[in-house]
Design a protein around this motif. Structure first.
Motif, PDB file in Angstrom:
ATOM      1  N   ALA A 119      11.204  32.836  39.580  1.00  0.00           N
ATOM      2  CA  ALA A 119      11.485  31.595  38.864  1.00  0.00           C
ATOM      3  C   ALA A 119      12.366  31.902  37.663  1.00  0.00           C
ATOM      4  O   ALA A 119      12.361  33.019  37.146  1.00  0.00           O
ATOM      5  N   LEU A 120      13.093  30.890  37.243  1.00  0.00           N
ATOM      6  CA  LEU A 120      13.929  30.983  36.058  1.00  0.00           C
ATOM      7  C   LEU A 120      13.355  30.009  35.039  1.00  0.00           C
ATOM      8  O   LEU A 120      13.036  28.862  35.393  1.00  0.00           O
ATOM      9  N   LEU A 129      12.449  24.283  31.028  1.00  0.00           N
ATOM     10  CA  LEU A 129      12.700  23.982  32.430  1.00  0.00           C
ATOM     11  C   LEU A 129      12.283  25.180  33.262  1.00  0.00           C
ATOM     12  O   LEU A 129      12.719  26.302  33.009  1.00  0.00           O
ATOM     13  N   VAL A 130      11.447  24.929  34.266  1.00  0.00           N
ATOM     14  CA  VAL A 130      11.121  25.935  35.266  1.00  0.00           C
ATOM     15  C   VAL A 130      11.948  25.573  36.489  1.00  0.00           C
ATOM     16  O   VAL A 130      11.857  24.455  37.000  1.00  0.00           O
ATOM     17  N   SER A 131      12.759  26.511  36.944  1.00  0.00           N
ATOM     18  CA  SER A 131      13.662  26.212  38.050  1.00  0.00           C
ATOM     19  C   SER A 131      13.753  27.409  38.982  1.00  0.00           C
ATOM     20  O   SER A 131      13.201  28.478  38.697  1.00  0.00           O
ATOM     21  N   ASP A 132      14.462  27.206  40.070  1.00  0.00           N
ATOM     22  CA  ASP A 132      14.751  28.277  41.018  1.00  0.00           C
ATOM     23  C   ASP A 132      13.474  28.980  41.476  1.00  0.00           C
ATOM     24  O   ASP A 132      13.419  30.204  41.593  1.00  0.00           O
ATOM     25  N   VAL A 133      12.467  28.166  41.746  1.00  0.00           N
ATOM     26  CA  VAL A 133      11.167  28.691  42.166  1.00  0.00           C
ATOM     27  C   VAL A 133      11.215  29.016  43.657  1.00  0.00           C
ATOM     28  O   VAL A 133      11.567  28.175  44.481  1.00  0.00           O
ATOM     29  N   VAL A 134      10.879  30.254  43.959  1.00  0.00           N
ATOM     30  CA  VAL A 134      10.766  30.726  45.338  1.00  0.00           C
ATOM     31  C   VAL A 134       9.430  31.443  45.437  1.00  0.00           C
ATOM     32  O   VAL A 134       9.144  32.331  44.624  1.00  0.00           O
ATOM     33  N   VAL A 135       8.599  31.056  46.381  1.00  0.00           N
ATOM     34  CA  VAL A 135       7.321  31.734  46.593  1.00  0.00           C
ATOM     35  C   VAL A 135       7.157  31.982  48.085  1.00  0.00           C
ATOM     36  O   VAL A 135       7.095  31.044  48.877  1.00  0.00           O
ATOM     37  N   LYS A 136       7.125  33.267  48.439  1.00  0.00           N
ATOM     38  CA  LYS A 136       6.857  33.651  49.822  1.00  0.00           C
ATOM     39  C   LYS A 136       5.348  33.647  50.041  1.00  0.00           C
ATOM     40  O   LYS A 136       4.567  33.797  49.101  1.00  0.00           O
ATOM     41  N   THR A 137       4.925  33.484  51.274  1.00  0.00           N
ATOM     42  CA  THR A 137       3.509  33.467  51.591  1.00  0.00           C
ATOM     43  C   THR A 137       2.854  34.763  51.125  1.00  0.00           C
ATOM     44  O   THR A 137       3.327  35.857  51.431  1.00  0.00           O
ATOM     45  N   ASN A 138       1.785  34.608  50.344  1.00  0.00           N
ATOM     46  CA  ASN A 138       1.042  35.755  49.826  1.00  0.00           C
ATOM     47  C   ASN A 138      -0.339  35.291  49.388  1.00  0.00           C
ATOM     48  O   ASN A 138      -0.579  34.090  49.238  1.00  0.00           O
ATOM     49  N   LEU A 139      -1.232  36.226  49.145  1.00  0.00           N
ATOM     50  CA  LEU A 139      -2.603  35.873  48.774  1.00  0.00           C
ATOM     51  C   LEU A 139      -2.790  35.663  47.278  1.00  0.00           C
ATOM     52  O   LEU A 139      -3.670  34.904  46.865  1.00  0.00           O
ATOM     53  N   GLU A 167      12.338  21.830  38.157  1.00  0.00           N
ATOM     54  CA  GLU A 167      13.395  21.547  39.131  1.00  0.00           C
ATOM     55  C   GLU A 167      12.826  21.850  40.507  1.00  0.00           C
ATOM     56  O   GLU A 167      12.260  22.919  40.718  1.00  0.00           O
ATOM     57  N   GLN A 168      12.968  20.896  41.421  1.00  0.00           N
ATOM     58  CA  GLN A 168      12.415  21.062  42.757  1.00  0.00           C
ATOM     59  C   GLN A 168      13.302  20.333  43.769  1.00  0.00           C
ATOM     60  O   GLN A 168      14.129  19.512  43.394  1.00  0.00           O
ATOM     61  N   PRO A 169      13.124  20.649  45.050  1.00  0.00           N
ATOM     62  CA  PRO A 169      13.878  19.916  46.077  1.00  0.00           C
ATOM     63  C   PRO A 169      13.548  18.423  46.006  1.00  0.00           C
ATOM     64  O   PRO A 169      12.399  18.047  45.756  1.00  0.00           O
ATOM     65  N   ILE A 170      14.558  17.596  46.221  1.00  0.00           N
ATOM     66  CA  ILE A 170      14.349  16.148  46.181  1.00  0.00           C
ATOM     67  C   ILE A 170      13.295  15.753  47.211  1.00  0.00           C
ATOM     68  O   ILE A 170      13.376  16.117  48.380  1.00  0.00           O
ATOM     69  N   GLY A 171      12.291  15.011  46.739  1.00  0.00           N
ATOM     70  CA  GLY A 171      11.256  14.492  47.630  1.00  0.00           C
ATOM     71  C   GLY A 171      10.244  15.518  48.111  1.00  0.00           C
ATOM     72  O   GLY A 171       9.402  15.204  48.946  1.00  0.00           O
ATOM     73  N   LYS A 172      10.291  16.741  47.606  1.00  0.00           N
ATOM     74  CA  LYS A 172       9.342  17.779  48.045  1.00  0.00           C
ATOM     75  C   LYS A 172       8.735  18.437  46.812  1.00  0.00           C
ATOM     76  O   LYS A 172       9.325  19.309  46.196  1.00  0.00           O
TER      77      LYS A 172
END
Length: 176
Positions: A119-120, A129-139, A167-172
């Motif tokens: 995240a940025l 602003l929290v943006s550019d969030v990427v989370v791969k499946t993990n425990l 910041e997130q994808p529109i509608g998700k």
């Protein structure tokens, strides 16, 4: 419904564009910037309220990106936002050009010594602003919300009265 675009969103984008605003940018980094700009067309900024506290393990798994090897890991996670291999390479090139400076900070989340989240965080006046969030499946971070909360706590935002945006994808929604 009126879409609000806070100033901190524009500050983040301006900071990112400046990263390749150099005398001799690589062609790949410029294509990566263009690819990233295209991704922004499908983004929205929403107000974010702090949620539940995070576990010690979640907090310990979050690291500020402050040297190049971590920047590469951040870039690789960001590149997973697109399917095309050429675009992925260009995004990696774009993000690895980042010079650590205010008002933005990059964060990585590790689970079992593997980078699984990124995240940025941009801080401008009384906005975050929290943006550019990427989370791969993990425990360790079963949801984006878990990672976002850990990043906000690690970055010290929870001790402020700043207005927090996501910041997130529109509608998700990234929050579940």
């Amino acid at each position: 419904m009126t879409q609000v675009t806070p100033r901190v969103f524009q500050v983040k984008n301006s900071w990112l564009w400046q990263q390749v605003d150099v005398k001799f940018p690589t062609v790949e980094s410029l294509r990566g910037r263009d690819c990233y700009q295209a991704l922004l067309a499908d983004r929205e900024v929403v107000s974010l309220t702090l949620g539940d506290a995070v576990t010690d393990g979640q907090l310990e798994g979050v690291f500020l990106v402050d040297f190049h090897r971590l920047t590469v890991m951040f870039a690789v996670l960001q590149s997973t936002l697109v399917q095309d291999e050429s675009a992925q390479s260009d995004l990696v090139e774009f993000f690895t050009q980042i010079i650590y400076s205010e008002p933005c900070s990059l964060y990585l989340g590790f689970a079992d010594s593997v980078p699984v989240a990124a995240a940025l965080v941009t801080k401008e006046n009384n906005e975050v602003l929290v943006s550019d969030v990427v989370v791969k499946t993990n425990l360790l971070y079963p949801s984006c919300a878990d990672f976002i909360q850990a990043v906000l706590q690690k970055s010290g935002v929870v001790q402020t009265d700043a207005h927090i945006w996501l910041e997130q994808p529109i509608g998700k929604s990234l929050l579940g």
